[in-house]
Enzyme design. Structure first.
Site, PDB file in Angstrom:
ATOM      1  CB  THR A 227      -0.891  -0.008   1.259  1.00 14.12           C
ATOM      2  OG1 THR A 227      -1.525   1.259   1.399  1.00 14.12           O
ATOM      3  CG2 THR A 227      -0.095  -0.267   2.527  1.00 14.12           C
ATOM      4  CG  ASP A 228      -1.136   4.992  -0.983  1.00 14.73           C
ATOM      5  OD1 ASP A 228      -1.679   4.378  -0.037  1.00 14.73           O
ATOM      6  OD2 ASP A 228      -1.734   5.870  -1.650  1.00 14.73           O
TER       7      ASP A 228
ATOM      8  CE1 TYR B 154      -3.383  -2.579   5.786  1.00 14.60           C
ATOM      9  CE2 TYR B 154      -3.281  -0.232   5.274  1.00 14.60           C
ATOM     10  CZ  TYR B 154      -3.331  -1.547   4.858  1.00 14.60           C
ATOM     11  OH  TYR B 154      -3.313  -1.840   3.513  1.00 14.60           O
TER      12      TYR B 154
HETATM   13  P1  NAD Z   1      -9.760  -7.189   2.237  1.00 11.39           P
HETATM   14  O1  NAD Z   1      -9.783  -6.902   3.697  1.00 11.39           O
HETATM   15  O2  NAD Z   1     -10.983  -6.922   1.416  1.00 11.39           O
HETATM   16  O3  NAD Z   1      -9.400  -8.730   1.992  1.00 11.39           O
HETATM   17  C1  NAD Z   1      -8.396  -9.386   2.712  1.00 11.39           C
HETATM   18  C2  NAD Z   1      -8.541 -10.888   2.484  1.00 11.39           C
HETATM   19  O4  NAD Z   1      -7.508 -11.536   3.224  1.00 11.39           O
HETATM   20  C3  NAD Z   1      -9.874 -11.458   2.978  1.00 11.39           C
HETATM   21  O5  NAD Z   1     -10.406 -12.329   2.035  1.00 11.39           O
HETATM   22  C4  NAD Z   1      -9.497 -12.194   4.250  1.00 11.39           C
HETATM   23  O6  NAD Z   1     -10.328 -13.318   4.527  1.00 11.39           O
HETATM   24  C5  NAD Z   1      -8.064 -12.638   3.941  1.00 11.39           C
HETATM   25  N1  NAD Z   1      -7.278 -12.835   5.170  1.00 11.39           N
HETATM   26  C6  NAD Z   1      -7.183 -11.995   6.243  1.00 11.39           C
HETATM   27  N2  NAD Z   1      -6.413 -12.563   7.194  1.00 11.39           N
HETATM   28  C7  NAD Z   1      -6.008 -13.759   6.704  1.00 11.39           C
HETATM   29  C8  NAD Z   1      -5.185 -14.795   7.206  1.00 11.39           C
HETATM   30  N3  NAD Z   1      -4.647 -14.722   8.433  1.00 11.39           N
HETATM   31  N4  NAD Z   1      -4.954 -15.885   6.436  1.00 11.39           N
HETATM   32  C9  NAD Z   1      -5.490 -15.973   5.199  1.00 11.39           C
HETATM   33  N5  NAD Z   1      -6.317 -15.039   4.674  1.00 11.39           N
HETATM   34  C10 NAD Z   1      -6.560 -13.943   5.423  1.00 11.39           C
HETATM   35  O7  NAD Z   1      -8.502  -6.427   1.667  1.00 11.39           O
HETATM   36  P2  NAD Z   1      -8.287  -5.679   0.273  1.00 11.39           P
HETATM   37  O8  NAD Z   1      -8.759  -4.294   0.394  1.00 11.39           O
HETATM   38  O9  NAD Z   1      -8.765  -6.556  -0.823  1.00 11.39           O
HETATM   39  O10 NAD Z   1      -6.674  -5.615   0.247  1.00 11.39           O
HETATM   40  C11 NAD Z   1      -5.921  -6.696  -0.278  1.00 11.39           C
HETATM   41  C12 NAD Z   1      -4.448  -6.366  -0.179  1.00 11.39           C
HETATM   42  O11 NAD Z   1      -4.176  -5.181  -0.914  1.00 11.39           O
HETATM   43  C13 NAD Z   1      -3.959  -6.100   1.252  1.00 11.39           C
HETATM   44  O12 NAD Z   1      -2.677  -6.641   1.383  1.00 11.39           O
HETATM   45  C14 NAD Z   1      -3.933  -4.594   1.347  1.00 11.39           C
HETATM   46  O13 NAD Z   1      -2.951  -4.172   2.276  1.00 11.39           O
HETATM   47  C15 NAD Z   1      -3.550  -4.213  -0.068  1.00 11.39           C
HETATM   48  N6  NAD Z   1      -4.035  -2.905  -0.533  1.00 11.39           N
HETATM   49  C16 NAD Z   1      -5.338  -2.539  -0.401  1.00 11.39           C
HETATM   50  C17 NAD Z   1      -5.775  -1.313  -0.898  1.00 11.39           C
HETATM   51  C18 NAD Z   1      -7.221  -0.872  -0.799  1.00 11.39           C
HETATM   52  O14 NAD Z   1      -7.515   0.272  -1.131  1.00 11.39           O
HETATM   53  N7  NAD Z   1      -8.141  -1.711  -0.399  1.00 11.39           N
HETATM   54  C19 NAD Z   1      -4.858  -0.464  -1.527  1.00 11.39           C
HETATM   55  C20 NAD Z   1      -3.518  -0.867  -1.625  1.00 11.39           C
HETATM   56  C21 NAD Z   1      -3.125  -2.097  -1.144  1.00 11.39           C
HETATM   57  O1  DAU Z   2      -4.136   4.029   0.445  1.00 11.25           O
HETATM   58  C1  DAU Z   2      -4.359   2.655   0.385  1.00 11.25           C
HETATM   59  C2  DAU Z   2      -5.179   2.225   1.573  1.00 11.25           C
HETATM   60  O2  DAU Z   2      -6.487   2.745   1.374  1.00 11.25           O
HETATM   61  C3  DAU Z   2      -5.216   0.718   1.772  1.00 11.25           C
HETATM   62  O3  DAU Z   2      -3.934   0.265   2.088  1.00 11.25           O
HETATM   63  C4  DAU Z   2      -6.171   0.346   2.908  1.00 11.25           C
HETATM   64  O4  DAU Z   2      -6.280  -1.064   2.991  1.00 11.25           O
HETATM   65  C5  DAU Z   2      -7.522   0.936   2.607  1.00 11.25           C
HETATM   66  O5  DAU Z   2      -8.398   0.680   3.691  1.00 11.25           O
HETATM   67  C6  DAU Z   2      -7.434   2.440   2.360  1.00 11.25           C
HETATM   68  O6  DAU Z   2      -7.118   3.162   3.576  1.00 11.25           O
HETATM   69  P1  DAU Z   2      -7.863   4.529   3.974  1.00 11.25           P
HETATM   70  O7  DAU Z   2      -7.768   4.690   5.441  1.00 11.25           O
HETATM   71  O8  DAU Z   2      -7.414   5.649   3.119  1.00 11.25           O
HETATM   72  O9  DAU Z   2      -9.370   4.141   3.503  1.00 11.25           O
HETATM   73  P2  DAU Z   2     -10.798   4.376   4.183  1.00 11.25           P
HETATM   74  O10 DAU Z   2     -11.810   3.959   3.163  1.00 11.25           O
HETATM   75  O11 DAU Z   2     -10.888   3.779   5.532  1.00 11.25           O
HETATM   76  O12 DAU Z   2     -10.854   5.954   4.336  1.00 11.25           O
HETATM   77  C7  DAU Z   2     -10.734   6.820   3.208  1.00 11.25           C
HETATM   78  C8  DAU Z   2     -10.804   8.252   3.734  1.00 11.25           C
HETATM   79  O13 DAU Z   2     -12.137   8.507   4.215  1.00 11.25           O
HETATM   80  C9  DAU Z   2      -9.892   8.536   4.921  1.00 11.25           C
HETATM   81  O14 DAU Z   2      -9.424   9.876   4.855  1.00 11.25           O
HETATM   82  C10 DAU Z   2     -10.814   8.379   6.123  1.00 11.25           C
HETATM   83  C11 DAU Z   2     -12.139   8.862   5.601  1.00 11.25           C
HETATM   84  N1  DAU Z   2     -13.342   8.225   6.223  1.00 11.25           N
HETATM   85  C12 DAU Z   2     -13.404   6.878   6.227  1.00 11.25           C
HETATM   86  C13 DAU Z   2     -14.477   6.235   6.809  1.00 11.25           C
HETATM   87  C14 DAU Z   2     -14.557   4.720   6.840  1.00 11.25           C
HETATM   88  C15 DAU Z   2     -14.350   9.021   6.754  1.00 11.25           C
HETATM   89  O15 DAU Z   2     -14.302  10.267   6.712  1.00 11.25           O
HETATM   90  N2  DAU Z   2     -15.416   8.375   7.323  1.00 11.25           N
HETATM   91  C16 DAU Z   2     -15.511   7.019   7.390  1.00 11.25           C
HETATM   92  O16 DAU Z   2     -16.512   6.502   7.945  1.00 11.25           O
END
Ligand code: NAD
Ligand code: DAU
Length: 349
Positions: free
Chosen positions: A132-133, A157
């Site tokens: 992640t960033d 995290y």
């Molecule tokens: P998510 O929370 O939707 O999914 C995570 C998955 O991992 C789930 O299916 C969960 O069951 C599985 N998991 C959790 N703990 C586990 C364990 N101990 N063993 C096996 N499986 C397990 O997450 P996401 O948003 O799809 O993110 C996926 C990856 O991408 C993560 O590594 C996250 O850090 C990274 N990432 C996410 C974002 C974002 O915006 N969502 C951005 C950049 C990077």
């Molecule tokens: O940048 C990549 C990351 O983006 C990933 O690594 C993480 O897994 C992913 O969860 C996400 O992190 P953020 O904390 O940026 O995402 P989130 O959707 O939780 O929040 C986005 C922005 O919105 C942040 O500034 C917090 C704000 N927010 C979020 C929630 C859930 C609110 O204002 N209200 C809310 O209820």
């Protein structure tokens, strides 16, 4: 079958899009999806490909080293794409330990298993770590995260993800484990668990529930449609250079409050509401502790070296995402019943 690939976390949000792309695009690969099915994992996300002949699902926990070692021994993977993680910042502030166990120890378990399996023959092998960033910390009003930006994680995290990135690079250096890492910005799209900003707000707007905007709402994120992230992962897995890091971003910065207003406008139109009706739900609430002010990715490297760029504009991607959540009411109902209600109360009420 030409290759057997392990994808971890494939039942989650991004993982399910990656699994679908690989299963459909590479019929001669055997795709093994390993996922513990935590609250964030949902096999409903993969209904359309669950019977494909090149796909296997294994329910397992990456925290359990002996189980992971046995699975590597049995399947003898040629490559790993590691997405399994605890991924929500707010949850990490309440319960950091599970983030350290899954994101740090779980990654170490996978690295150890890959190192052992590939110790005598590393040809064509690859450990792809999806990060992640947020590892780069928080930006002020200007500047961008580059691949060379020093790590400065600010939440449990992001610290756990930073630690896992360091481990991957250390295994590359110490044991010559072939690896690539990508650091991506905020994803949005179908199948995202409604604890994250966009699906949570879509669900609340739909149900006329207040929209909890943290702090002054002027925090900034760089949004990328999840399918474009999956396309980037495919490209880096096949064409990225060993030992390299690539930043992936949407070239698409939005202040939260501006994004939320756009979401409200699009939803008013789709739900046949008076313009401005959904915006009335906006409610400023207590800020997230240690909230990172701004993230912005410079994705020049992946663009110039591998030719990747996002294919979907934010307005289109957001509109398609809203349509998906409105059309998949049962999916939303299923994931927002039971434990979700408890989580919501604990976090917001
Ligand atoms: P998510 O929370 O939707 O999914 C995570 C998955 O991992 C789930 O299916 C969960 O069951 C599985 N998991 C959790 N703990 C586990 C364990 N101990 N063993 C096996 N499986 C397990 O997450 P996401 O948003 O799809 O993110 C996926 C990856 O991408 C993560 O590594 C996250 O850090 C990274 N990432 C996410 C974002 C974002 O915006 N969502 C951005 C950049 C990077
Ligand atoms: O940048 C990549 C990351 O983006 C990933 O690594 C993480 O897994 C992913 O969860 C996400 O992190 P953020 O904390 O940026 O995402 P989130 O959707 O939780 O929040 C986005 C922005 O919105 C942040 O500034 C917090 C704000 N927010 C979020 C929630 C859930 C609110 O204002 N209200 C809310 O209820």
């Amino acid at each position: 079958m030409k290759k057997t690939l392990l994808i971890t976390g494939g039942a989650g949000f991004i993982g399910s899009h990656v699994v679908r792309l690989f299963v459909n695009q590479y019929p001669d690969y055997h795709i093994v999806n390993l996922d513990a099915l935590t609250y964030a994992g949902n096999l409903e996300n993969l209904k359309d490909i669950e019977d494909a002949s090149n796909y296997t699902f294994i329910k397992a926990d990456i925290r359990e080293a002996s189980v992971i070692n046995q699975i590597f021994e049995e399947y003898r993977f040629d490559g790993v794409i590691h997405l399994a993680a605890e991924s929500h910042v707010d949850r990490s502030l309440k319960d950091p330990n599970v983030f350290i166990e899954t994101n740090v120890l779980g990654t170490a378990n996978l690295l150890n298993a890959a190192r052992e399996l590939w110790k005598d023959d590393k040809e064509g092998k690859r450990f792809y770590h999806v990060s992640t960033d947020e590892v780069y910390g928080s930006l002020g009003d200007t500047g961008f995260f580059l691949e060379t930006t020093p790590y400065d994680p600010q939440s449990p995290y992001s610290a756990s993800k930073a630690a896992s990135d360091h481990l991957v690079r250390a295994y590359g250096n110490s044991y010559k484990l072939p690896f690539v890492i990508t650091n991506c910005s905020n994803n949005y799209g179908p199948n995202q668990f409604p604890e994250k900003l966009i699906p949570l707000f879509i669900n609340n707007i739909r149900n006329m529930v207040p929209l909890p905007v943290y702090g002054d709402g002027k925090y900034t994120r760089d949004w990328l449609y999840v399918v474009d992230h999956a396309r980037a992962i495919d490209l880096v897995f096949h064409e990225g250079k060993d030992g390299e890091t690539y930043n992936i971003g949407g070239f698409n910065e939005w202040q939260n409050i501006e994004l939320i207003k756009l979401l409200c406008r699009q939803m008013d139109e789709k739900l046949g509401r008076e313009p401005g009706e959904s915006e009335k739900l906006i409610s400023y609430v207590k800020d997230r502790p240690g909230h990172d002010r701004r993230y912005a990715i410079d994705a020049t490297k992946i663009n110039k070296e591998l030719g990747w760029k996002p294919s979907v504009t934010f307005e289109e991607g957001l509109s398609q995402s809203i349509d998906w959540y409105l059309q998949n009411e049962e999916w939303l109902q299923n994931v927002t019943s039971g434990d979700y209600k408890k989580y919501y109360q604990g976090q917001y009420e």
